[in-house]
Write a protein that holds these residues in place. Structure first.
Motif, PDB file in Angstrom:
ATOM      1  N   SER A  37       0.665  -1.407   0.232  1.00 11.80           N
ATOM      2  CA  SER A  37      -0.207  -0.224   0.276  1.00 11.80           C
ATOM      3  C   SER A  37       0.977   1.505  -0.109  1.00 11.80           C
ATOM      4  N   ALA A  38       1.912   1.080   0.245  1.00 10.48           N
ATOM      5  CA  ALA A  38       3.203   2.659   0.442  1.00 10.48           C
ATOM      6  C   ALA A  38       4.057   2.330  -0.826  1.00 10.48           C
ATOM      7  N   LEU A  39       3.644   1.750  -1.062  1.00 14.55           N
ATOM      8  CA  LEU A  39       4.516   2.008  -2.832  1.00 14.55           C
ATOM      9  C   LEU A  39       3.769   2.327  -3.385  1.00 14.55           C
ATOM     10  N   GLN A  40       2.240   2.721  -3.457  1.00 14.77           N
ATOM     11  CA  GLN A  40       1.798   2.016  -4.372  1.00 14.77           C
ATOM     12  C   GLN A  40       0.744   3.774  -4.031  1.00 14.77           C
ATOM     13  N   PHE A  41       0.898   4.887  -2.286  1.00 13.23           N
ATOM     14  CA  PHE A  41       0.284   5.835  -2.327  1.00 13.23           C
ATOM     15  C   PHE A  41       0.289   6.867  -3.206  1.00 13.23           C
ATOM     16  N   HIS A  42       2.257   6.935  -3.837  1.00 16.11           N
ATOM     17  CA  HIS A  42       1.808   8.104  -4.310  1.00 16.11           C
ATOM     18  C   HIS A  42       0.803   7.884  -5.171  1.00 16.11           C
ATOM     19  N   ASP A  43       0.930   6.526  -6.738  1.00 14.78           N
ATOM     20  CA  ASP A  43       0.026   7.070  -7.692  1.00 14.78           C
ATOM     21  C   ASP A  43      -1.048   7.017  -7.499  1.00 14.78           C
ATOM     22  N   ARG A  44      -1.630   6.422  -6.721  1.00 11.21           N
ATOM     23  CA  ARG A  44      -2.606   6.316  -6.220  1.00 11.21           C
ATOM     24  C   ARG A  44      -3.361   7.546  -5.930  1.00 11.21           C
ATOM     25  N   LEU A  45      -3.254   8.133  -5.174  1.00 11.00           N
ATOM     26  CA  LEU A  45      -3.089   9.896  -4.568  1.00 11.00           C
ATOM     27  C   LEU A  45      -3.706  10.289  -6.015  1.00 11.00           C
ATOM     28  N   ASN A  46      -2.342   9.979  -6.658  1.00 11.42           N
ATOM     29  CA  ASN A  46      -2.633  11.186  -7.891  1.00 11.42           C
ATOM     30  C   ASN A  46      -3.810  11.290  -8.601  1.00 11.42           C
ATOM     31  N   ASP A  47      -4.123   9.673  -8.975  1.00  9.57           N
ATOM     32  CA  ASP A  47      -5.368   9.489  -9.710  1.00  9.57           C
ATOM     33  C   ASP A  47      -6.428   9.880  -8.562  1.00  9.57           C
TER      34      ASP A  47
END
Length: 234
Positions: A37-47
């Motif tokens: 989840s931490a590693l996907q945080f940036h992309d998901r927040l941007n989306d």
């Protein structure tokens, strides 16, 4: 910048997020979920932000992995500085992937020390709009602050009581706060036990609590809720 962009008066959103991650042995079954989840945080927040027609002009993440100063003080805290994403994504990934679930000793852990270090982070003070978010992932209660303060590796400057820590978190018109009242958010993914549920979730402002159970990780929907919470507050 085009005239159209200037006309829209694009606000500069600066988002700082500190992830406090319990890395003790009991987190072994769920730590991989938390790391993913931490590693996907940036992309998901941007989306999510893009869907709301907003853009983050500066995103920085900091990670504090904690165990227990009463068990093995030498690795009770491991942390990064603030890392700018996407520019420093590799450093971020390297640190997160290197967190192993081990140790911990008795049930309470050093979560409050991690929270104190997070609160006292060097938060962004510039740009038009700021959001300063602390996310705590743990499946355990916490030792009282200062219980292991005599250990040589214990971090300097950590408050010796929860009341002192609350003064640093602050509240409306607080004189002692180190957190910026309009920017701060605390998201707890922590058990329904002291100190997380009471007093922190009950008495601290701008705090959200998602109850966790030992050995049961961060569900996808909970991560989505955390991301939504941050995006909606901007």
């Amino acid at each position: 910048m085009s005239n159209i962009e200037q006309y829209q008066g694009n606000l500069q959103y600066a988002v700082d997020i500190v992830l406090c991650v319990d890395a003790t042995g009991s987190m072994f079954p769920v730590l991989d979920n938390v790391k993913a989840s931490a590693l996907q945080f940036h992309d998901r927040l941007n989306d999510v932000m893009a869907k709301k027609g907003k853009a983050i002009s500066q995103l920085r993440l900091k990670v504090i992995a904690f165990r227990d100063f009463g068990d093995d003080a030498s690795d009770a805290i491991q942390q990064t500085g603030f890392l700018r994403l996407p520019e420093q994504a590799r450093d971020f990934e390297e640190f997160v992937r290197g967190i192993d679930a081990s140790g911990g000793g008795d049930i309470p852990e050093s979560g409050l020390e991690a929270l104190a270090l997070a609160i006292n982070s060097p938060w962004e003070r510039g740009l038009d709009r700021r959001r300063h978010v602390i996310v705590m992932f743990t499946d355990a209660p916490a030792h009282p602050l200062g219980k292991h303060a005599s250990v040589p590796s214990y971090p300097a400057g950590v408050p010796r009581s929860l009341d002192e820590l609350f003064e640093q978190w602050g509240y409306a018109r607080s004189q002692t706060a180190v957190m910026e009242q309009s920017a701060k958010r605390l998201v707890l993914f922590a058990p329904d036990q002291a100190p997380w549920s009471d007093p922190i979730a009950e008495e601290w402002d701008l705090t959200l609590h998602f109850a966790s159970k030992a050995g049961q990780g961060l569900e996808e929907f909970e991560m989505d809720e955390i991301i939504e919470t941050i995006a909606n507050s901007l």
